[in-house]
Design an enzyme around this catalytic site. Structure first.
Site, PDB file in Angstrom:
ATOM      1  N   CYS A  99      48.274  37.533  40.458  1.00 62.00           N
ATOM      2  CA  CYS A  99      48.528  36.985  39.121  1.00 62.00           C
ATOM      3  C   CYS A  99      47.893  37.885  38.051  1.00 62.00           C
ATOM      4  O   CYS A  99      47.157  38.822  38.359  1.00 62.00           O
ATOM      5  CB  CYS A  99      47.959  35.566  39.017  1.00 62.00           C
ATOM      6  SG  CYS A  99      46.169  35.490  39.248  1.00 62.00           S
TER       7      CYS A  99
ATOM      8  N   CYS B   2      44.137  38.022  38.126  1.00 63.13           N
ATOM      9  CA  CYS B   2      43.642  38.839  39.234  1.00 63.13           C
ATOM     10  C   CYS B   2      43.618  40.315  38.840  1.00 63.13           C
ATOM     11  O   CYS B   2      42.666  41.035  39.128  1.00 63.13           O
ATOM     12  CB  CYS B   2      44.496  38.642  40.478  1.00 63.13           C
ATOM     13  SG  CYS B   2      44.538  36.932  41.041  1.00 63.13           S
TER      14      CYS B   2
END
Length: 78
Positions: free
Chosen positions: A10, A13
């Site tokens: 994501c 991240c």
């Protein structure tokens, strides 16, 4: 030093991975940074909320993106 960024890929991240890289550069240390996106591996660390940061096999933060200064502090304590 072994540093792992745990997350499924994501945006948060990616942000954590970049912040971690910057923290390592600012501290001028030798560290291997690995991104782990395999959910089985992530769960093996007991992480239920991503992104998470693992330093030398110890989860130091999960579920949020710490600042570069916070990451530097985690690294220095490890």
């Amino acid at each position: 030093m072994e540093i792992k960024v745990l997350g499924p890929g994501c945006k948060k991240c990616g942000t954590l991975a970049e912040a971690t890289k910057k923290a390592v550069e600012e501290l001028s240390i030798d560290a291997n940074i690995t991104k782990i996106d395999d959910m089985v591996q992530i769960l093996s660390y007991g992480v239920m909320s991503t992104p998470a940061l693992v330093i030398n096999e110890k989860v130091v933060v999960s579920g949020k993106v710490p600042t570069v200064d916070e990451i530097k502090s985690f690294i220095q304590k490890a």
